[in-house]
Design a protein around this motif. Sequence first.
Motif, PDB file in Angstrom:
ATOM      1  N   MET B   1       0.907  -1.187  -0.170  1.00 29.33           N
ATOM      2  CA  MET B   1       0.136   0.087   0.031  1.00 29.33           C
ATOM      3  C   MET B   1       0.936   1.440  -0.076  1.00 29.33           C
ATOM      4  O   MET B   1       1.828   1.500   0.860  1.00 29.33           O
ATOM      5  N   LEU B   2       0.607   2.269  -0.902  1.00 25.05           N
ATOM      6  CA  LEU B   2       1.402   3.498  -0.834  1.00 25.05           C
ATOM      7  C   LEU B   2       0.545   4.639  -0.246  1.00 25.05           C
ATOM      8  O   LEU B   2      -0.769   4.742  -0.616  1.00 25.05           O
ATOM      9  N   VAL B   3       1.046   5.210   0.473  1.00 27.80           N
ATOM     10  CA  VAL B   3       0.295   6.321   1.297  1.00 27.80           C
ATOM     11  C   VAL B   3       0.770   7.533   1.234  1.00 27.80           C
ATOM     12  O   VAL B   3       2.112   7.629   1.474  1.00 27.80           O
ATOM     13  N   LEU B   4       0.113   8.774   0.954  1.00 29.76           N
ATOM     14  CA  LEU B   4       0.719  10.126   1.086  1.00 29.76           C
ATOM     15  C   LEU B   4       0.105  10.662   2.045  1.00 29.76           C
ATOM     16  O   LEU B   4      -1.208  10.745   2.086  1.00 29.76           O
ATOM     17  N   ARG B   5       0.637  11.217   3.018  1.00 31.20           N
ATOM     18  CA  ARG B   5      -0.108  12.065   4.297  1.00 31.20           C
ATOM     19  C   ARG B   5       0.415  13.345   4.281  1.00 31.20           C
ATOM     20  O   ARG B   5       1.553  13.728   4.607  1.00 31.20           O
ATOM     21  N   ASP B   6      -0.573  14.221   3.926  1.00 31.32           N
ATOM     22  CA  ASP B   6      -0.204  15.685   4.005  1.00 31.32           C
ATOM     23  C   ASP B   6       1.006  16.068   3.353  1.00 31.32           C
ATOM     24  O   ASP B   6       1.646  16.846   3.980  1.00 31.32           O
ATOM     25  N   VAL B   7       1.017  15.722   2.297  1.00 27.04           N
ATOM     26  CA  VAL B   7       2.401  15.950   1.471  1.00 27.04           C
ATOM     27  C   VAL B   7       2.466  17.293   0.634  1.00 27.04           C
ATOM     28  O   VAL B   7       1.442  17.771   0.008  1.00 27.04           O
ATOM     29  N   TYR B   8       3.370  18.011   0.891  1.00 33.72           N
ATOM     30  CA  TYR B   8       3.841  19.622   0.503  1.00 33.72           C
ATOM     31  C   TYR B   8       4.960  19.377  -0.431  1.00 33.72           C
ATOM     32  O   TYR B   8       6.012  18.807  -0.033  1.00 33.72           O
ATOM     33  N   LYS B   9       5.110  19.845  -1.377  1.00 34.76           N
ATOM     34  CA  LYS B   9       6.178  20.082  -2.141  1.00 34.76           C
ATOM     35  C   LYS B   9       6.546  21.445  -2.695  1.00 34.76           C
ATOM     36  O   LYS B   9       5.618  21.969  -3.473  1.00 34.76           O
ATOM     37  N   MET B  48       3.772  11.891  -8.677  1.00 31.42           N
ATOM     38  CA  MET B  48       4.424  10.727  -9.131  1.00 31.42           C
ATOM     39  C   MET B  48       6.115  10.470  -8.748  1.00 31.42           C
ATOM     40  O   MET B  48       6.545   9.473  -8.405  1.00 31.42           O
ATOM     41  N   HIS B  49       6.678  11.568  -8.768  1.00 37.72           N
ATOM     42  CA  HIS B  49       8.305  11.520  -8.497  1.00 37.72           C
ATOM     43  C   HIS B  49       8.403  11.156  -7.028  1.00 37.72           C
ATOM     44  O   HIS B  49       9.145  10.503  -6.512  1.00 37.72           O
ATOM     45  N   LEU B  50       7.423  11.782  -6.102  1.00 38.35           N
ATOM     46  CA  LEU B  50       7.438  11.376  -4.657  1.00 38.35           C
ATOM     47  C   LEU B  50       7.055  10.079  -4.433  1.00 38.35           C
ATOM     48  O   LEU B  50       7.559   9.289  -3.469  1.00 38.35           O
ATOM     49  N   ALA B  51       6.024   9.553  -5.164  1.00 45.56           N
ATOM     50  CA  ALA B  51       5.674   8.090  -5.068  1.00 45.56           C
ATOM     51  C   ALA B  51       6.899   7.229  -5.312  1.00 45.56           C
ATOM     52  O   ALA B  51       6.871   6.174  -4.853  1.00 45.56           O
ATOM     53  N   GLY B  52       7.469   7.591  -6.401  1.00 48.91           N
ATOM     54  CA  GLY B  52       8.745   6.722  -6.989  1.00 48.91           C
ATOM     55  C   GLY B  52       9.919   7.024  -6.218  1.00 48.91           C
ATOM     56  O   GLY B  52      10.871   6.338  -6.650  1.00 48.91           O
ATOM     57  N   CYS B  53       9.811   7.911  -5.049  1.00 45.52           N
ATOM     58  CA  CYS B  53      11.235   7.849  -4.530  1.00 45.52           C
ATOM     59  C   CYS B  53      12.310   8.716  -5.355  1.00 45.52           C
ATOM     60  O   CYS B  53      13.279   8.737  -4.908  1.00 45.52           O
ATOM     61  N   LEU B  54      11.906   9.244  -6.373  1.00 50.81           N
ATOM     62  CA  LEU B  54      12.697  10.197  -7.156  1.00 50.81           C
ATOM     63  C   LEU B  54      12.942  11.663  -6.365  1.00 50.81           C
ATOM     64  O   LEU B  54      13.994  12.248  -6.647  1.00 50.81           O
ATOM     65  N   ASP B  55      12.033  11.945  -5.570  1.00 50.45           N
ATOM     66  CA  ASP B  55      12.301  13.123  -4.903  1.00 50.45           C
ATOM     67  C   ASP B  55      11.726  12.906  -3.520  1.00 50.45           C
ATOM     68  O   ASP B  55      11.098  12.050  -3.282  1.00 50.45           O
ATOM     69  N   ILE B  56      12.026  14.062  -2.564  1.00 51.68           N
ATOM     70  CA  ILE B  56      11.448  13.867  -1.413  1.00 51.68           C
ATOM     71  C   ILE B  56      10.446  15.067  -1.086  1.00 51.68           C
ATOM     72  O   ILE B  56      10.825  16.150  -1.602  1.00 51.68           O
ATOM     73  N   THR B  58       8.706  18.335   0.826  1.00 50.89           N
ATOM     74  CA  THR B  58       9.163  19.208   1.824  1.00 50.89           C
ATOM     75  C   THR B  58       8.458  19.211   3.185  1.00 50.89           C
ATOM     76  O   THR B  58       9.266  19.518   4.193  1.00 50.89           O
ATOM     77  N   SER B  59       7.403  18.602   3.274  1.00 49.47           N
ATOM     78  CA  SER B  59       6.913  18.210   4.566  1.00 49.47           C
ATOM     79  C   SER B  59       5.614  17.114   4.149  1.00 49.47           C
ATOM     80  O   SER B  59       5.414  16.835   3.010  1.00 49.47           O
ATOM     81  N   GLY B  60       5.450  16.526   5.182  1.00 44.09           N
ATOM     82  CA  GLY B  60       4.501  15.199   5.028  1.00 44.09           C
ATOM     83  C   GLY B  60       5.260  14.106   5.013  1.00 44.09           C
ATOM     84  O   GLY B  60       6.576  14.020   4.751  1.00 44.09           O
ATOM     85  N   HIS B  61       4.595  13.118   4.921  1.00 45.62           N
ATOM     86  CA  HIS B  61       5.066  11.862   4.707  1.00 45.62           C
ATOM     87  C   HIS B  61       4.688  10.801   3.545  1.00 45.62           C
ATOM     88  O   HIS B  61       3.432  10.987   3.019  1.00 45.62           O
ATOM     89  N   VAL B  62       5.757  10.102   2.651  1.00 45.31           N
ATOM     90  CA  VAL B  62       5.258   9.221   1.643  1.00 45.31           C
ATOM     91  C   VAL B  62       5.571   7.683   2.340  1.00 45.31           C
ATOM     92  O   VAL B  62       6.639   7.761   2.782  1.00 45.31           O
ATOM     93  N   GLU B  63       4.597   6.815   2.458  1.00 46.91           N
ATOM     94  CA  GLU B  63       4.881   5.614   2.920  1.00 46.91           C
ATOM     95  C   GLU B  63       4.479   4.470   2.247  1.00 46.91           C
ATOM     96  O   GLU B  63       3.505   4.656   1.279  1.00 46.91           O
ATOM     97  N   TYR B  64       5.375   3.501   2.143  1.00 51.06           N
ATOM     98  CA  TYR B  64       5.075   2.275   1.500  1.00 51.06           C
ATOM     99  C   TYR B  64       5.271   0.874   2.137  1.00 51.06           C
ATOM    100  O   TYR B  64       6.552   0.756   2.514  1.00 51.06           O
ATOM    101  N   GLY B  65       3.999   0.386   2.361  1.00 49.82           N
ATOM    102  CA  GLY B  65       4.253  -0.689   3.399  1.00 49.82           C
ATOM    103  C   GLY B  65       4.809  -0.156   4.683  1.00 49.82           C
ATOM    104  O   GLY B  65       4.269   0.609   5.219  1.00 49.82           O
TER     105      GLY B  65
END
Lengths: 493, 228
Positions: B1-9, B48-56, B58-65
């Motif tokens: 499961m891919l989860v994005l939580r309150d992601v800012y870039k 998409m870049h954040l989901a694929g770990c190409l970028d991080i 600025t705030s918030g979290h991207v989780e995978y498993g």
Amino acid sequence: MKLNLLRLALKNIQSRRTRSWLTILGVLVGVTAVVALLSIGTGVQEAVLQQFEDIGYDIILVAPANLAAGAARSSTGGYVPGSGAGRAGGGMPSAMPTTQPSAPSTTPGTFSPENLGATTPESETSERQAESVKDAMSSVASPGLDTQLLLTQVPQLIEAGTLGTQIQPVNTSTTSGFLRVSSPSLDFLDSFSSVLGGFKIESGSFFTNTTDNQVIVGARSAETLHLAVGDSISIANIPFTVIGILEPSSQSSEAEESEDGAALSSQSLSQSLGTSGSADLVLRGLTNTDDSLFVLNERATDILAGRARTSVTITRVEAGASISAAKDAINVAIGQQEASGTPISIQEIADEIQGTLSLIETVLASIAAVALIVGGVGLMNTMYTAVLERTREIGILKSVGARDGQVMTLFLVDSGLMGLIGGVLGLFLGSTLSLLGSRLLGPSLGVGSFTPIIDGWLISGVLVFSFVLGALSGVLPAWRASRLNPVEALAAE
Amino acid sequence: MLVLRDVYKTYQMGEAEVRALRGVSMELPPSQFAVIMGHSGSGKSTLMHLAGCLDIPTSGHVEYGDLNLTDLTSRERADFRSSEVGFVFQKYNLVGNLTALENVALPMLLRDSTTKHAQAKAREALDLVGLQDRMTHRPSKLSGGEQQRVAIARALINDPSMILADEPTGNLDTTTGDHILELLQQFTDNDKIVLVVTHNPEIADMADLLVYLRDGEIESQQVKEIAR
């Protein structure tokens, strides 16, 4: 993985073929220069040291003090090249023979101090040669050491001999002028004939006694003076009979094709090396047999004494004995004999020349290193351009999982490979050039032909250095590539 | 499961600050064909870049498993991309001086695989996308559709759990584009997440999850039943 990166780097080099080759060319030029200069430098050193080895490191020469100072004077001497006084012999020191050769300026085939042994009489070299001839003439006559006495005074010595040298007016039936007359003693010829290139008789015979006026003629002198065995010749107005003619020296045969001529070889060697007076004159005196006349020392002392004569005493030290102790003992013996002279070991002369050669080699190698650094800068420029051009590719590599370190390694291997290829090609080209160069340079350096030294150290050193130079040139560009943000890199056009 | 939580870039473009994503949260379970739509500059590629770990972010979290992708080091992110993510780009992004086979084998070669093993797997992958006859061709000798299929084969080679495609049909004609989409959709059968960023409304029809982005924020999210 490393192998895969190597393969990728090779592909990159291939895909930018023209630019890669131009970059490699930059490294190649530098490596070629380094290899050629170092191998020639080492080769010349080896050849020169071999000459000293042939003479023997167990030998101590005793050069007269005035001879040792000769070269120093020659640079400040009053000789004016081409002046009437110099050519006609006017104003010569009192040691000059009172009888001048007949009409030297009008007789065809005249030879004089200015062109003694020189095939390029107008050159600066011949002027310098004339100066040193004049110096030799102006030096005070030296009786030399009593070698038999010396052997008893210095127990470390096993052999000793004397080689006298003087410039004398020489007349043949067809020509007249000045020539160097060498006068080796019998014990010198017994023990040290190798110093005179073996003193091999080509025609005629060796000296048969010490009472007749016998002369053995150097190969080129015989040719110049049209002398054959049995001919009469007058030295300082004393009649002599030619009883033998020497084989051409090995230096002469090796240097025949050289523009400067063999007669100048040892002289130009010592001059070009800038060696100081004693080593210069000793070397010159010892190695050239082609342009001399040889009269036995025992005879010359009797009839040619007092005519601007200088003698070098040559001694051999017993195996295992200390050279410096022997030198000290010789110094004491010189004092006891109330003679003058300075003992110099072959080792000292060799060290002096080797020191100069090493300095020259270092200077040349430094210049070559600059060329190599320029090649490295070219390589760095290419790698920076490559990083700019391949920004998108770096983004692709990162998107498919390449780590920063892998991107960096890829670029380092890329630039290192170009350095290495330049190194390998430069090694081949430099070796070829130095082999060609040794044939051209050998005679003019006075060492005959010599073999440039291209040993394992030079080869491995050059290969490692060129790879490291390549990789180092690539470090900054590669680091920059590895730090690229993948998203920005992918967005590059 | 891919989860994005309150992601800012937020990007810095010279003096100006560009806020590409502003508080995006979403969840993407396996076997989902997710489509992200939006105007140009809406932040969909950034997502998409954040989901694929190409970028991080600025705030918030991207989780995978169990992994918090935001906390990974540069090296760990590279390893994550290598093992879990396959990218497909609008411009194919193939390496020009490598053949189709070498391009596909590249991700495996970067992971210490032997050339022989990597090339065998690359052949299988190219076979799967129907390019068995074009393996030795360089990208410049391939059509757009063929290049995109090579890119898909490359995305599959390390058997990732997530395929991220940015405008995969953008440079292709309709027929070729349809084939590519069918190909991508197949992968959801293997528990993979397929996330496609696009302008193309036809793709939206295929989506299990459809997300509309506007000015860096989620305008709407629709699950499969609603979309169909």
